[in-house]
Design a protein around this motif. Structure first.
Motif, PDB file in Angstrom:
ATOM      1  N   UNK A  10      56.602  23.327  32.233  1.00 13.52           N
ATOM      2  CA  UNK A  10      55.457  23.987  31.634  1.00 13.52           C
ATOM      3  C   UNK A  10      55.884  25.309  31.014  1.00 13.52           C
ATOM      4  N   UNK A  11      55.314  25.619  29.854  1.00  9.87           N
ATOM      5  CA  UNK A  11      55.495  26.921  29.249  1.00  9.87           C
ATOM      6  C   UNK A  11      54.414  27.832  29.812  1.00  9.87           C
ATOM      7  N   UNK A  12      54.781  29.033  30.153  1.00 13.40           N
ATOM      8  CA  UNK A  12      53.797  29.967  30.697  1.00 13.40           C
ATOM      9  C   UNK A  12      52.825  30.377  29.601  1.00 13.40           C
ATOM     10  N   UNK A  13      51.550  30.243  29.886  1.00 10.93           N
ATOM     11  CA  UNK A  13      50.499  30.673  28.985  1.00 10.93           C
ATOM     12  C   UNK A  13      49.994  32.013  29.521  1.00 10.93           C
ATOM     13  N   UNK A  14      50.263  33.087  28.786  1.00 10.21           N
ATOM     14  CA  UNK A  14      49.945  34.432  29.275  1.00 10.21           C
ATOM     15  C   UNK A  14      48.450  34.651  29.492  1.00 10.21           C
ATOM     16  N   UNK A  15      47.595  34.028  28.691  1.00 12.23           N
ATOM     17  CA  UNK A  15      46.154  34.174  28.888  1.00 12.23           C
ATOM     18  C   UNK A  15      45.723  33.533  30.208  1.00 12.23           C
ATOM     19  N   UNK A  16      46.231  32.359  30.479  1.00 14.34           N
ATOM     20  CA  UNK A  16      45.900  31.682  31.738  1.00 14.34           C
ATOM     21  C   UNK A  16      46.475  32.470  32.906  1.00 14.34           C
ATOM     22  N   UNK A  17      47.708  32.925  32.775  1.00 11.35           N
ATOM     23  CA  UNK A  17      48.351  33.687  33.841  1.00 11.35           C
ATOM     24  C   UNK A  17      47.575  34.971  34.142  1.00 11.35           C
ATOM     25  N   UNK A  18      47.130  35.666  33.112  1.00 10.93           N
ATOM     26  CA  UNK A  18      46.343  36.896  33.300  1.00 10.93           C
ATOM     27  C   UNK A  18      45.032  36.591  34.010  1.00 10.93           C
ATOM     28  N   UNK A  19      44.406  35.492  33.620  1.00  8.83           N
ATOM     29  CA  UNK A  19      43.156  35.105  34.272  1.00  8.83           C
ATOM     30  C   UNK A  19      43.382  34.835  35.760  1.00  8.83           C
ATOM     31  N   UNK A  20      44.435  34.086  36.081  1.00  8.27           N
ATOM     32  CA  UNK A  20      44.723  33.776  37.481  1.00  8.27           C
ATOM     33  C   UNK A  20      45.062  35.032  38.278  1.00  8.27           C
ATOM     34  N   UNK A  21      45.822  35.933  37.681  1.00  9.41           N
ATOM     35  CA  UNK A  21      46.171  37.170  38.378  1.00  9.41           C
ATOM     36  C   UNK A  21      44.948  38.041  38.645  1.00  9.41           C
ATOM     37  N   UNK A  22      43.990  38.017  37.741  1.00  8.18           N
ATOM     38  CA  UNK A  22      42.812  38.873  37.903  1.00  8.18           C
ATOM     39  C   UNK A  22      41.675  38.186  38.656  1.00  8.18           C
ATOM     40  N   UNK A  23      41.829  36.923  38.968  1.00  9.66           N
ATOM     41  CA  UNK A  23      40.751  36.214  39.658  1.00  9.66           C
ATOM     42  C   UNK A  23      40.602  36.725  41.084  1.00  9.66           C
ATOM     43  N   UNK A  24      39.431  36.545  41.622  1.00  6.50           N
ATOM     44  CA  UNK A  24      39.137  37.023  42.984  1.00  6.50           C
ATOM     45  C   UNK A  24      40.012  36.302  43.997  1.00  6.50           C
ATOM     46  N   UNK A  25      40.262  35.034  43.792  1.00  6.74           N
ATOM     47  CA  UNK A  25      41.019  34.239  44.761  1.00  6.74           C
ATOM     48  C   UNK A  25      42.451  34.736  44.894  1.00  6.74           C
ATOM     49  N   UNK A  26      43.089  35.110  43.787  1.00  7.65           N
ATOM     50  CA  UNK A  26      44.480  35.533  43.833  1.00  7.65           C
ATOM     51  C   UNK A  26      44.660  37.042  43.820  1.00  7.65           C
ATOM     52  N   UNK A  27      43.602  37.776  43.956  1.00 12.46           N
ATOM     53  CA  UNK A  27      43.671  39.233  43.900  1.00 12.46           C
ATOM     54  C   UNK A  27      44.283  39.766  45.188  1.00 12.46           C
ATOM     55  N   UNK A  28      45.539  40.193  45.129  1.00 10.91           N
ATOM     56  CA  UNK A  28      46.237  40.681  46.315  1.00 10.91           C
ATOM     57  C   UNK A  28      45.850  42.117  46.649  1.00 10.91           C
ATOM     58  N   UNK A  29      45.252  42.851  45.701  1.00 10.64           N
ATOM     59  CA  UNK A  29      44.856  44.242  45.968  1.00 10.64           C
ATOM     60  C   UNK A  29      43.749  44.279  47.024  1.00 10.64           C
ATOM     61  N   UNK A  30      42.867  43.311  47.006  1.00 13.64           N
ATOM     62  CA  UNK A  30      41.766  43.266  47.963  1.00 13.64           C
ATOM     63  C   UNK A  30      42.299  42.852  49.330  1.00 13.64           C
ATOM     64  N   UNK A  31      43.242  41.910  49.351  1.00 13.77           N
ATOM     65  CA  UNK A  31      43.843  41.469  50.597  1.00 13.77           C
ATOM     66  C   UNK A  31      43.023  40.460  51.352  1.00 13.77           C
ATOM     67  N   UNK A  32      41.979  39.927  50.738  1.00 12.90           N
ATOM     68  CA  UNK A  32      41.158  38.911  51.389  1.00 12.90           C
ATOM     69  C   UNK A  32      40.556  38.001  50.315  1.00 12.90           C
ATOM     70  N   UNK A  33      40.102  36.851  50.758  1.00 15.01           N
ATOM     71  CA  UNK A  33      39.450  35.921  49.829  1.00 15.01           C
ATOM     72  C   UNK A  33      37.959  36.189  49.813  1.00 15.01           C
ATOM     73  N   UNK A  34      37.366  36.234  48.642  1.00 11.28           N
ATOM     74  CA  UNK A  34      35.909  36.437  48.545  1.00 11.28           C
ATOM     75  C   UNK A  34      35.213  35.147  48.166  1.00 11.28           C
TER      76      UNK A  34
END
Length: 109
Positions: free
Chosen positions: A85-109
């Motif tokens: 797979x080629x990395x799609x930066x728009x998809x990657x940015x969305x996943x990084x900023x999503x609540x599920x993968x947000x490591x700054x919060x440290x919990x799942x919402x």
């Protein structure tokens, strides 16, 4: 390369024979249908582990072991080739900023 289109009903006929044929002809990488893999393993498990012959001698059922190896071989062979797979930066940015993968919060919402 032209792809074959098989509908769901055709795949299920004859113990998924059409699906099994399509799977054997397909080029990896691919993900085999786990339901059929598990169904095959359950069916194989119903066979005895040992075969009792004359004079109460029991022998390991190598046919059963061979069938199990065949099923796992299908899975293993289709995992040998990686997905490229080629990395799609728009998809990657969305996943990084999503609540599920947000490591700054440290919990799942």
């Amino acid at each position: 390369k032209k792809k074959k289109v098989i509908n769901n009903t055709q795949l299920k006929e004859g113990n998924f024979m059409r699906y099994r044929e399509a799977l054997s002809e397909a080029t990896p990488p691919l993900i085999p249908f786990i339901g059929l893999i598990l169904s095959d393993l359950v069916f194989i498990e119903e066979n005895p582990d040992y075969i009792v012959e004359e004079f109460d001698k029991s022998f390991i059922n190598f046919r059963k072991l061979s069938q199990i190896a065949r099923v796992f071989g299908i899975v293993r062979n289709n995992q040998k080739v990686p997905y490229l797979f080629q990395q799609n930066n728009q998809v990657w940015s969305f996943l990084e900023s999503s609540i599920i993968l947000n490591e700054k919060v440290g919990r799942l919402d």
